[in-house]
Design a protein around this motif. Sequence first.
Motif, PDB file in Angstrom:
ATOM      1  N   ALA A  30      15.398 -58.826   6.752  1.00  0.00           N
ATOM      2  CA  ALA A  30      14.513 -59.545   7.632  1.00  0.00           C
ATOM      3  C   ALA A  30      14.735 -61.038   7.768  1.00  0.00           C
ATOM      4  CB  ALA A  30      13.256 -59.427   7.091  1.00  0.00           C
ATOM      5  N   SER A  31      15.367 -61.764   6.599  1.00  0.00           N
ATOM      6  CA  SER A  31      15.492 -63.089   6.623  1.00  0.00           C
ATOM      7  C   SER A  31      16.941 -63.490   7.142  1.00  0.00           C
ATOM      8  CB  SER A  31      15.640 -63.646   5.105  1.00  0.00           C
ATOM      9  OG  SER A  31      16.759 -62.928   4.519  1.00  0.00           O
ATOM     10  N   ARG A  32      17.500 -62.312   7.636  1.00  0.00           N
ATOM     11  CA  ARG A  32      18.954 -62.742   8.238  1.00  0.00           C
ATOM     12  C   ARG A  32      18.987 -62.100   9.428  1.00  0.00           C
ATOM     13  NH1 ARG A  32      19.212 -63.139   3.000  1.00  0.00           N
ATOM     14  NH2 ARG A  32      20.352 -64.477   1.869  1.00  0.00           N
ATOM     15  N   ASP A  33      18.007 -61.424  10.021  1.00  0.00           N
ATOM     16  CA  ASP A  33      18.212 -60.594  11.229  1.00  0.00           C
ATOM     17  C   ASP A  33      18.731 -61.611  12.628  1.00  0.00           C
ATOM     18  OD1 ASP A  33      17.830 -58.912  13.620  1.00  0.00           O
ATOM     19  OD2 ASP A  33      16.158 -57.963  12.991  1.00  0.00           O
ATOM     20  N   PRO A  34      19.739 -61.394  13.101  1.00  0.00           N
ATOM     21  CA  PRO A  34      20.338 -62.173  14.048  1.00  0.00           C
ATOM     22  C   PRO A  34      19.749 -61.938  15.401  1.00  0.00           C
ATOM     23  CG  PRO A  34      21.759 -60.196  13.904  1.00  0.00           C
ATOM     24  CD  PRO A  34      20.844 -60.231  12.613  1.00  0.00           C
ATOM     25  N   ALA A  35      18.767 -61.021  15.440  1.00  0.00           N
ATOM     26  CA  ALA A  35      17.942 -60.977  16.649  1.00  0.00           C
ATOM     27  C   ALA A  35      16.500 -61.549  16.567  1.00  0.00           C
ATOM     28  CB  ALA A  35      17.661 -59.353  17.184  1.00  0.00           C
ATOM     29  N   ALA A  36      16.313 -62.295  15.613  1.00  0.00           N
ATOM     30  CA  ALA A  36      15.177 -63.066  15.541  1.00  0.00           C
ATOM     31  C   ALA A  36      14.998 -64.245  16.599  1.00  0.00           C
ATOM     32  CB  ALA A  36      14.958 -63.657  14.089  1.00  0.00           C
ATOM     33  N   GLY A  37      15.897 -64.933  16.603  1.00  0.00           N
ATOM     34  CA  GLY A  37      15.884 -66.078  17.736  1.00  0.00           C
ATOM     35  C   GLY A  37      15.580 -65.330  19.193  1.00  0.00           C
ATOM     36  N   LYS A  45       7.139 -66.749  18.417  1.00  0.00           N
ATOM     37  CA  LYS A  45       7.417 -66.739  17.041  1.00  0.00           C
ATOM     38  C   LYS A  45       6.632 -65.798  16.307  1.00  0.00           C
ATOM     39  CE  LYS A  45       8.370 -69.404  13.203  1.00  0.00           C
ATOM     40  NZ  LYS A  45       8.096 -70.608  12.337  1.00  0.00           N
ATOM     41  N   THR A  46       5.189 -65.606  16.528  1.00  0.00           N
ATOM     42  CA  THR A  46       4.272 -64.800  15.574  1.00  0.00           C
ATOM     43  C   THR A  46       4.443 -63.368  16.045  1.00  0.00           C
ATOM     44  OG1 THR A  46       2.663 -66.730  16.021  1.00  0.00           O
ATOM     45  CG2 THR A  46       2.009 -64.298  15.509  1.00  0.00           C
ATOM     46  N   TRP A  47       4.856 -63.137  17.354  1.00  0.00           N
ATOM     47  CA  TRP A  47       5.340 -61.857  17.538  1.00  0.00           C
ATOM     48  C   TRP A  47       6.740 -61.287  16.869  1.00  0.00           C
ATOM     49  CZ3 TRP A  47       9.292 -58.807  19.501  1.00  0.00           C
ATOM     50  CH2 TRP A  47       8.929 -57.344  19.600  1.00  0.00           C
ATOM     51  N   ALA A  48       7.657 -62.199  17.015  1.00  0.00           N
ATOM     52  CA  ALA A  48       8.880 -61.886  16.214  1.00  0.00           C
ATOM     53  C   ALA A  48       8.681 -61.691  14.858  1.00  0.00           C
ATOM     54  CB  ALA A  48       9.936 -63.070  16.662  1.00  0.00           C
ATOM     55  N   GLU A  49       7.973 -62.566  14.227  1.00  0.00           N
ATOM     56  CA  GLU A  49       7.777 -62.443  12.785  1.00  0.00           C
ATOM     57  C   GLU A  49       7.136 -61.007  12.322  1.00  0.00           C
ATOM     58  OE1 GLU A  49       6.272 -66.018  11.143  1.00  0.00           O
ATOM     59  OE2 GLU A  49       8.067 -66.973  11.054  1.00  0.00           O
ATOM     60  N   ASP A  50       6.105 -60.718  13.190  1.00  0.00           N
ATOM     61  CA  ASP A  50       5.097 -59.394  12.951  1.00  0.00           C
ATOM     62  C   ASP A  50       6.162 -58.132  13.126  1.00  0.00           C
ATOM     63  OD1 ASP A  50       3.237 -60.937  12.506  1.00  0.00           O
ATOM     64  OD2 ASP A  50       2.032 -60.869  14.423  1.00  0.00           O
ATOM     65  N   PHE A  55       7.495 -54.212  11.231  1.00  0.00           N
ATOM     66  CA  PHE A  55       8.117 -52.937  11.791  1.00  0.00           C
ATOM     67  C   PHE A  55       9.469 -52.529  11.539  1.00  0.00           C
ATOM     68  CE2 PHE A  55      10.117 -50.566  15.073  1.00  0.00           C
ATOM     69  CZ  PHE A  55       9.353 -49.291  15.268  1.00  0.00           C
ATOM     70  N   LEU A  56      10.373 -53.578  11.732  1.00  0.00           N
ATOM     71  CA  LEU A  56      11.860 -53.310  11.461  1.00  0.00           C
ATOM     72  C   LEU A  56      12.026 -53.250   9.897  1.00  0.00           C
ATOM     73  CD1 LEU A  56      13.403 -55.591  14.145  1.00  0.00           C
ATOM     74  CD2 LEU A  56      13.422 -52.970  14.264  1.00  0.00           C
ATOM     75  N   SER A  58       9.707 -53.029   7.264  1.00  0.00           N
ATOM     76  CA  SER A  58       8.241 -52.933   6.978  1.00  0.00           C
ATOM     77  C   SER A  58       8.095 -53.118   5.207  1.00  0.00           C
ATOM     78  CB  SER A  58       7.628 -51.698   7.239  1.00  0.00           C
ATOM     79  OG  SER A  58       8.325 -50.684   6.716  1.00  0.00           O
ATOM     80  N   LEU A  59       9.065 -52.976   4.601  1.00  0.00           N
ATOM     81  CA  LEU A  59       8.741 -53.254   2.998  1.00  0.00           C
ATOM     82  C   LEU A  59       9.211 -54.476   2.559  1.00  0.00           C
ATOM     83  CD1 LEU A  59      10.555 -49.708   1.631  1.00  0.00           C
ATOM     84  CD2 LEU A  59       8.000 -50.372   1.919  1.00  0.00           C
ATOM     85  N   SER A  60       9.626 -55.480   3.584  1.00  0.00           N
ATOM     86  CA  SER A  60      10.082 -56.860   3.292  1.00  0.00           C
ATOM     87  C   SER A  60       8.985 -57.633   2.855  1.00  0.00           C
ATOM     88  CB  SER A  60      10.712 -57.328   4.400  1.00  0.00           C
ATOM     89  OG  SER A  60       9.759 -57.525   5.579  1.00  0.00           O
ATOM     90  N   GLU A  61       9.185 -58.691   2.180  1.00  0.00           N
ATOM     91  CA  GLU A  61       8.152 -59.688   1.906  1.00  0.00           C
ATOM     92  C   GLU A  61       8.461 -61.047   2.672  1.00  0.00           C
ATOM     93  OE1 GLU A  61       8.649 -60.440  -2.494  1.00  0.00           O
ATOM     94  OE2 GLU A  61       8.177 -58.452  -2.920  1.00  0.00           O
ATOM     95  N   ARG A  62       7.478 -61.452   3.366  1.00  0.00           N
ATOM     96  CA  ARG A  62       7.528 -62.510   4.265  1.00  0.00           C
ATOM     97  C   ARG A  62       7.879 -63.784   3.472  1.00  0.00           C
ATOM     98  NH1 ARG A  62       4.682 -62.255   9.505  1.00  0.00           N
ATOM     99  NH2 ARG A  62       3.964 -60.183   9.976  1.00  0.00           N
ATOM    100  N   SER A  63       8.503 -64.659   3.949  1.00  0.00           N
ATOM    101  CA  SER A  63       9.192 -65.683   3.101  1.00  0.00           C
ATOM    102  C   SER A  63       7.947 -66.757   3.719  1.00  0.00           C
ATOM    103  CB  SER A  63      10.291 -66.332   3.511  1.00  0.00           C
ATOM    104  OG  SER A  63      10.596 -66.641   5.083  1.00  0.00           O
ATOM    105  N   ASP A  64       7.771 -67.906   2.714  1.00  0.00           N
ATOM    106  CA  ASP A  64       7.020 -68.850   3.158  1.00  0.00           C
ATOM    107  C   ASP A  64       7.127 -69.586   4.292  1.00  0.00           C
ATOM    108  OD1 ASP A  64       5.271 -68.358   0.934  1.00  0.00           O
ATOM    109  OD2 ASP A  64       6.290 -69.722  -0.731  1.00  0.00           O
ATOM    110  N   GLY A  65       8.549 -70.021   4.515  1.00  0.00           N
ATOM    111  CA  GLY A  65       9.220 -70.793   5.508  1.00  0.00           C
ATOM    112  C   GLY A  65       9.185 -69.879   6.813  1.00  0.00           C
TER     113      GLY A  65
END
Length: 115
Positions: A30-37, A45-50, A55-56, A58-65
Amino acid sequence: GRGGRPPAATTAEEVEATFQRQRAYDTYSASRDPAAGLFAAMFGKTWAEDFIYDFLFSLSERSDGGLNLAPPSFGGGPPPSGHGGNPYAKKERGGKNPHAGVAAGKKAEKSVPRI
């Protein structure tokens, strides 16, 4: 046989270890997904992060940044001077392109074969 696959986790400890490895993989991905941008540019940004965290991966932990939305860098840079273009393109004699100027409104010279 099972084709060389390791046996399935059977104990509670093995299941928990497998779950933790999957969580670590999802967080890393999740932290390195090249499609995030791209997602952020298209949907915000909010939709992309959600989408990425919930979804993609789903077990990932959101980073503070939040996500890194910078475009991926593939290194390199422009080709050295004089080395750009298609290396497989046929070179015209004299270095002139017979179609040059057509886009600028100039009439292209026609070469008609003589019989």
